[in-house]
Design an enzyme around this catalytic site. Sequence first.
Site, PDB file in Angstrom:
ATOM      1  N   GLY A  16      -7.327   3.400 -66.919  1.00  0.00           N
ATOM      2  CA  GLY A  16      -7.107   4.239 -65.703  1.00  0.00           C
ATOM      3  C   GLY A  16      -7.251   3.261 -64.390  1.00  0.00           C
TER       4      GLY A  16
ATOM      5  N   CYS B  35      -4.587 -17.351 -60.304  1.00  0.00           N
ATOM      6  CA  CYS B  35      -5.367 -17.449 -59.445  1.00  0.00           C
ATOM      7  C   CYS B  35      -5.826 -18.917 -59.160  1.00  0.00           C
ATOM      8  CB  CYS B  35      -6.669 -16.691 -59.428  1.00  0.00           C
ATOM      9  SG  CYS B  35      -7.487 -17.140 -61.065  1.00  0.00           S
TER      10      CYS B  35
ATOM     11  N   GLU C 287      -3.559 -15.800 -50.074  1.00  0.00           N
ATOM     12  CA  GLU C 287      -3.004 -16.004 -51.604  1.00  0.00           C
ATOM     13  C   GLU C 287      -1.778 -15.012 -51.972  1.00  0.00           C
ATOM     14  OE1 GLU C 287      -5.154 -15.853 -56.113  1.00  0.00           O
ATOM     15  OE2 GLU C 287      -5.186 -14.186 -54.902  1.00  0.00           O
TER      16      GLU C 287
ATOM     17  N   GLY D 197      -8.303   1.479 -60.874  1.00  0.00           N
ATOM     18  CA  GLY D 197      -9.440   0.681 -60.024  1.00  0.00           C
ATOM     19  C   GLY D 197     -10.170   1.845 -59.365  1.00  0.00           C
TER      20      GLY D 197
ATOM     21  N   GLU E 220     -14.752 -13.267 -60.169  1.00  0.00           N
ATOM     22  CA  GLU E 220     -13.723 -14.352 -60.086  1.00  0.00           C
ATOM     23  C   GLU E 220     -12.560 -13.677 -59.441  1.00  0.00           C
ATOM     24  OE1 GLU E 220     -10.737 -16.285 -60.536  1.00  0.00           O
ATOM     25  OE2 GLU E 220     -10.536 -15.881 -62.669  1.00  0.00           O
TER      26      GLU E 220
ATOM     27  N   VAL F  65     -11.666   4.526 -62.176  1.00  0.00           N
ATOM     28  CA  VAL F  65     -12.388   4.105 -63.394  1.00  0.00           C
ATOM     29  C   VAL F  65     -13.014   2.973 -62.788  1.00  0.00           C
ATOM     30  CG1 VAL F  65     -12.358   3.179 -65.509  1.00  0.00           C
ATOM     31  CG2 VAL F  65     -10.730   5.090 -65.143  1.00  0.00           C
ATOM     32  N   GLY F  66     -12.204   1.940 -62.016  1.00  0.00           N
ATOM     33  CA  GLY F  66     -13.073   0.705 -61.665  1.00  0.00           C
ATOM     34  C   GLY F  66     -14.352   1.340 -60.848  1.00  0.00           C
TER      35      GLY F  66
ATOM     36  N   LYS G  27     -12.466  -2.268 -68.854  1.00  0.00           N
ATOM     37  CA  LYS G  27     -11.255  -1.587 -68.065  1.00  0.00           C
ATOM     38  C   LYS G  27     -10.039  -2.434 -68.032  1.00  0.00           C
ATOM     39  CE  LYS G  27      -9.643  -0.879 -63.770  1.00  0.00           C
ATOM     40  NZ  LYS G  27      -8.270  -0.457 -64.193  1.00  0.00           N
TER      41      LYS G  27
END
Length: 477
Positions: free
Chosen positions: A207, A285, A385, A209, A251, A212-213, A176
């Site tokens: 798609g 990141c 972050e 998250g 991650e 589909v996620g 995805k």
Amino acid sequence: MTSNKELSFPAPAHWIDGRAVLFDGPAIEVLNPATGVVIATVPEGTAADVDRAVAAATAAFPAWAATAPAERAAVIRRIAPGLKARGEEIAAAMSAEMGAPISFARRVATGLPPMTIETLAGVAEDFPWSEEIANSLIVREPIGVVAAIVPWNFPLQQIVTKVIPALLAGNSVVLKPSEVAPLVARTFAEAATEAGLPAGVLNVVHGTGQVVGEALAAHPGIDMVSFTGSTRAGKQVSAAASKTVKRVALELGGKSANIILPDADLKDAVTRGLASAWTNNGQICGAYTRMLVPAGLHDEVVNLLREAADEYTVGDPADETTRLGPLASEAQRERVTAYIERGIADGATLVLGGPGRPDRLPTGAYVRPTIFANVDPDSVIAQEEIFGPVLAVIPYTDDDHAVQIANSTIYGLNGAVFGEGEHALAIAKRMRTGQVDINGGQFNPLAPFGGYKQSGNGREYGRLGLEEFLETKAIQR
């Protein structure tokens, strides 16, 4: 070079069972963040699309898992030249869909993914797939069907980092891509098919998250989820996956500290530190977003940062001279701007930048690259972050204080130390983070990459990255 304005993309489609699957349902618009113009659409996938992709991957798994590791590696190696041949196309797509400066996108697209593929194929060829321990035969086998959920900041490299070791391990995959930067997934699938990857071994479902996620994470036919993204989203993936006790590799975010020691080459440390904080428009990141400096050198460091910042041209990502383009979306611009405003409100010293778009760029998802000095290590901009070109300079008193500040966030993904070799190494060993670069140490695709604490679990790259996608069986005899 192909101008972003002249790009054309394939008809929007999922990739299931070795072919493009056109759709006639709702679509997701892909926007150029520099202009706000729609450049493409992709399917707004559903749980039913996930079911079809998982079914294809499940059917393809036994034969691919039974293929000899050397044969799998040979197929995977052939993907690299296919991607190299499409390098300009991939770079242009990356620049157009998420705002990466074209010169940077070209280096990333043509260099890092093919090198990573070659390196990981070599790891698989040398890997001990079985070994004898006393009266036990230890065998390593593929997990099954892997869901790879990737972010938008390095569209192709993130695909390669997850999909390649999963395939080398003998798994089948449902990928995805991010709906923000989905275009290179089709290119990757085509290159893999041309390389000889059997139909159904790699599938792509586009798609959101939320749909589909989540369907992938909770799906009983998925044996493992490998996810890269925010810590918030990673927690949601873990919760959904826990219902079937599938393996999850995460991650996640970072707030990496760059500790500049009193014995460092100050100009080199500052220049490299700013480059890390602002590369890819700060959307990395592992970026060194906190620069920790001896209190007595704070003002000198700030002056050096002002000089180094003059080299960063903000502008159209399609322009070869641009060093910083727009952020990936208007939502991301608003998010980063809110952090800049919070830094000012909390009393940090604004060295340059600030809220609002840069001069001569009244539209688009642009922010002013920003540096704050005298930042409180417990403040919001030092703890959370930001994922944009915002650097926090934090003074410290001694080594213990520097280490305490470096380890004071919920994150532990990356870090850096600049200073005399043995001194820097001693500090690096005290940092609670998955990676530490000393004096600009270069990226090593054979070394594991991953985080401590809420930066995630598991490792990518190298032997440990391959092992993430394997089960271990002990046979006593």
